[in-house]
Design a protein around this motif. Structure first.
Motif, PDB file in Angstrom:
ATOM      1  N   PHE A   1      -5.169  32.336  32.615  1.00  0.00           N
ATOM      2  CA  PHE A   1      -4.911  31.652  33.879  1.00  0.00           C
ATOM      3  C   PHE A   1      -5.395  32.563  35.024  1.00  0.00           C
ATOM      4  O   PHE A   1      -4.883  33.666  35.204  1.00  0.00           O
ATOM      5  N   SER A   2      -6.404  32.082  35.718  1.00  0.00           N
ATOM      6  CA  SER A   2      -6.996  32.875  36.808  1.00  0.00           C
ATOM      7  C   SER A   2      -6.013  33.009  37.961  1.00  0.00           C
ATOM      8  O   SER A   2      -5.365  32.038  38.363  1.00  0.00           O
ATOM      9  N   LEU A   3      -5.935  34.226  38.499  1.00  0.00           N
ATOM     10  CA  LEU A   3      -5.028  34.510  39.602  1.00  0.00           C
ATOM     11  C   LEU A   3      -5.839  34.737  40.878  1.00  0.00           C
ATOM     12  O   LEU A   3      -6.975  35.237  40.843  1.00  0.00           O
ATOM     13  N   THR A   4      -5.239  34.362  41.992  1.00  0.00           N
ATOM     14  CA  THR A   4      -5.896  34.569  43.280  1.00  0.00           C
ATOM     15  C   THR A   4      -6.185  36.052  43.493  1.00  0.00           C
ATOM     16  O   THR A   4      -5.323  36.905  43.274  1.00  0.00           O
ATOM     17  N   ARG A   5      -7.378  36.328  43.904  1.00  0.00           N
ATOM     18  CA  ARG A   5      -7.802  37.717  44.091  1.00  0.00           C
ATOM     19  C   ARG A   5      -7.244  38.284  45.395  1.00  0.00           C
ATOM     20  O   ARG A   5      -7.139  37.597  46.406  1.00  0.00           O
ATOM     21  N   SER A   6      -6.876  39.536  45.347  1.00  0.00           N
ATOM     22  CA  SER A   6      -6.420  40.229  46.552  1.00  0.00           C
ATOM     23  C   SER A   6      -7.612  40.894  47.221  1.00  0.00           C
ATOM     24  O   SER A   6      -8.532  41.369  46.559  1.00  0.00           O
TER      25      SER A   6
ATOM     26  N   HIS B   1      -5.646  49.855  55.458  1.00  0.00           N
ATOM     27  CA  HIS B   1      -5.379  48.460  55.136  1.00  0.00           C
ATOM     28  C   HIS B   1      -4.659  48.359  53.788  1.00  0.00           C
ATOM     29  O   HIS B   1      -4.940  49.135  52.866  1.00  0.00           O
ATOM     30  N   SER B   2      -3.759  47.431  53.710  1.00  0.00           N
ATOM     31  CA  SER B   2      -3.089  47.136  52.443  1.00  0.00           C
ATOM     32  C   SER B   2      -3.775  45.963  51.766  1.00  0.00           C
ATOM     33  O   SER B   2      -4.368  45.105  52.440  1.00  0.00           O
ATOM     34  N   PRO B   3      -3.710  45.880  50.435  1.00  0.00           N
ATOM     35  CA  PRO B   3      -4.226  44.689  49.755  1.00  0.00           C
ATOM     36  C   PRO B   3      -3.484  43.449  50.246  1.00  0.00           C
ATOM     37  O   PRO B   3      -2.275  43.474  50.451  1.00  0.00           O
ATOM     38  N   ILE B   4      -4.211  42.370  50.473  1.00  0.00           N
ATOM     39  CA  ILE B   4      -3.630  41.129  51.007  1.00  0.00           C
ATOM     40  C   ILE B   4      -4.063  39.959  50.142  1.00  0.00           C
ATOM     41  O   ILE B   4      -5.238  39.829  49.791  1.00  0.00           O
ATOM     42  N   PHE B   5      -3.107  39.105  49.802  1.00  0.00           N
ATOM     43  CA  PHE B   5      -3.393  37.842  49.128  1.00  0.00           C
ATOM     44  C   PHE B   5      -3.532  36.748  50.182  1.00  0.00           C
ATOM     45  O   PHE B   5      -2.845  36.749  51.194  1.00  0.00           O
ATOM     46  N   GLU B   6      -4.440  35.816  49.931  1.00  0.00           N
ATOM     47  CA  GLU B   6      -4.695  34.761  50.900  1.00  0.00           C
ATOM     48  C   GLU B   6      -3.561  33.731  50.966  1.00  0.00           C
ATOM     49  O   GLU B   6      -3.470  32.963  51.912  1.00  0.00           O
ATOM     50  N   THR B   7      -2.715  33.707  49.951  1.00  0.00           N
ATOM     51  CA  THR B   7      -1.631  32.734  49.912  1.00  0.00           C
ATOM     52  C   THR B   7      -0.318  33.436  49.570  1.00  0.00           C
ATOM     53  O   THR B   7      -0.312  34.536  49.001  1.00  0.00           O
TER      54      THR B   7
END
Length: 595
Positions: A186-191, A163-169
């Motif tokens: 600034f918080s970033l969306t977690r992968s 599996h590759s890392p995936i961002f939800e957006t």
């Protein structure tokens, strides 16, 4: 430190000193090769770890064997030779009807009893099976009968980098004021990367730019997330929009990565960011709490004035799934339960909260929520093996069946005890953790009780306790332990002389409390002599009905009485019997004239 450890350290230091000597350049490669070969041999031995346990009375034998395989193996791939590893021959597997009992909806493994090997039956996806849990394994039991054996098999599934890392957006949007102070976060969306260990998410990279650097963190559960930190002030007039890329990479080989675009819109004015009064908030909730139950309140302040000081609160990770369990009042910062909290699924939650003002400046904090277990799961009883018939001559301690009892709760709520309901001559015996054996507690008598309904009750230690019940219908099979019995030992019968041949004169009856063939009675005329002639010349007995009849015609003037013995014999093996004596009196008729 014990003497063995000190000795080992001294040997390692001595070997290191030898390697460090400049006059031994050829010894270093040979030493490393030897050490590497020994380590490889040790690891080759590890998968075949077998533990054996025996009960005190020897009625059940159990073992525990562990294997380790990578995920995604093809169907039919070899897992291990269970016959060899448990010390069983193939004839034993076949005669004992060896089979696998897992209790799961998907049968991942299959036992080839003819070859004694365990193979893959269904494709195994470690992420689907265990999620983030490590190590990942599943267990099942192999049961053999005659005699009964119970062996537990654990298969550990190791991860591969599939599996590759995936961002939800696809993109992350920020509205940031040009007056944002250096050091603003600034918080970033977690992968998310379903793989674990070295194959899981390793780190983040931020594309090169003049204003932001990346700061990486780890939660208590080891999951990594990143923040974008402003290191050079923004200038809206010079560059009103910034386009960046956040790259997440894992540690597998070959390495995999995922990318998300970051769009930064630079706003004018607001030069003070909100500040939380705590960096970490802690709260406790009880599982099964109703919706809208209050959890805790977070609070931040902003030194700006007017609309620039108005703060709203948000969950940092909108796609984490926690929004289904909790909700936040954006104005007050209060957090409430929004879904079903189940301790058995998640014992602790970690929420990241953003406080955002009207100018786009933010601060972040963390809320750790501990879940308290309640007794909401009753024990579950699974029948591993059961024999529905037991012989009445079985000795006390004879095994009738094996059950497995599980309770998903923890602590006292998950501690289970088993007992027999009523006064049946049986009892429960615990052989292994979560396994109980149903055995006889006294001698059985089919003639007294021929059938039992044995109810087993499993009760946990919760308050109030929850329980489960299962009933076994058990029939007691007969043994030939009772012989036929006549209603009396001596009988008298009368018959007039000059009778017709074949005339019945008495019927003998015997009773046998056994059943089936053991109670089938045959009547036999014992060999005796009457006046020098065999008794069979005078009388006969019907073998099934016990009817006794005259063979010929009697003459009172020649014989006045006959004494004979009839034996009642059952059909058991060996047969049992009893005897009755019959005296037949011949009655005189006026069949002779005076001479």
């Amino acid at each position: 430190m014990d003497s063995t450890s000190i000795g080992t350290m001294q040997r390692i230091q001595n070997e290191k000193n030898i390697l460090d000597e400049p006059d031994s350049p050829l010894e270093l490669p040979f030493y490393r090769f030897t050490a590497f070969f020994i380590i490889i041999c040790l690891f080759r031995l590890l998968p075949w770890l077998v533990e054996y346990e025996h009960t005190e009375d020897g009625s059940v034998v159990s073992g525990h064997i562990r294997y380790s395989i990578p995920e995604e193996m093809k169907k039919g791939s070899l897992i291990g030779n269970v016959a060899q590893d448990l010390g069983l021959d193939l004839k034993r597997l076949r005669s004992g009807h060896a089979r696998i009992v897992s209790g799961e909806s998907i049968q991942y493994t299959e036992l080839n009893a003819d070859k004694g090997i365990l193979v893959v039956n269904e494709r195994i996806d470690r992420e689907q099976l265990c999620g983030d849990t490590t190590p990942c394994s599943f267990s099942f039991e192999m049961i053999l009968e005659n005699p009964m054996e119970l062996h537990q098999i654990t298969v550990e599934i190791t991860d591969i980098n599939d599996h590759s890392p995936i961002f939800e957006t696809d993109q992350i949007n920020f509205d940031i004021s040009e007056s944002a102070a250096t050091g603003a976060r600034f918080s970033l969306t977690r992968s998310e990367d379903p793989d674990v260990g070295v194959n899981g998410l390793r780190e983040y990279f931020l594309s090169e730019n003049d204003h932001f650097v990346l700061k990486q963190h780890s939660n208590a559960d080891g999951k990594k997330y990143a923040e974008m930190v402003l290191q050079k002030p923004l200038d809206r007039e010079a560059n009103p929009n910034l386009s960046l890329k956040l790259i997440a990479v894992d540690g597998g080989t070959p390495q995999r990565s995922g990318t998300v675009n970051i769009n930064v819109a630079v706003l004018d004015a607001n030069d003070n960011a909100p500040v939380f009064n705590q960096s970490v908030y802690k709260a406790v909730v009880t599982e099964m709490s109703p919706k809208d139950t209050y959890v805790t309140t977070v609070n931040a302040s902003d030194a700006d004035f007017g609309s620039n000081s108005v703060i709203t609160y948000h969950f940092s990770d909108h796609k984490s799934g926690l929004n289904n369990l909790f909700r936040m009042d954006e104005i007050t910062g209060k957090i409430y339960i929004n879904g079903d909290i189940d301790y058995e699924k998640e014992k602790k939650f970690e929420l990241r909260i953003d406080a955002k003002d009207q100018g786009g400046l933010t601060d972040s904090s963390k809320v750790i929520i501990e879940v308290i277990d309640v007794n909401d799961n009753a024990p579950v009883i699974s029948v591993m093996s059961f024999t529905n018939t037991v012989s009445e001559d079985s000795p006390p301690g004879t095994t009738i069946g094996i059950i497995n009892v599980k309770d998903l709760d923890s602590g006292d709520n998950g501690q289970v005890s088993c007992k027999i309901d009523g006064n049946a001559p049986f009892k429960m015996k615990s052989n292994l953790r979560k396994y109980y054996t149903l055995i006889t507690d006294s001698v059985l008598d089919r003639e007294t009780v021929s059938e039992y309904n044995v109810s087993v009750i499993a009760t946990d230690g919760g308050i109030p306790p929850l329980s489960a019940q299962i009933t076994f219908n058990l029939k007691v099979s007969d043994v030939n332990d009772h012989g036929p019995v006549f209603s009396q030992s001596v009988y008298s019968a009368f018959i007039k002389e000059n009778n017709s041949p074949g005339l019945p004169f008495i019927t003998l009856k015997a009773k046998d409390p056994d059943e089936n063939q053991n109670s089938r009675i045959s009547y036999i005329l014992e060999d005796t002599n009457v006046g020098g002639s065999p008794v069979s010349r005078y009388v006969s007995v019907h073998v099934e009905t016990g009817v006794v009849q005259a063979v010929g015609t009697f003459d009172y003037e020649q014989i006045k009485e006959i004494v004979f013995v009839v034996k009642a014999q059952d059909g058991g093996s060996p047969p049992l019997s009893s005897n009755a004596t019959v005296t037949l009196f011949i009655q005189d008729q006026n069949d002779n004239s005076p001479q």
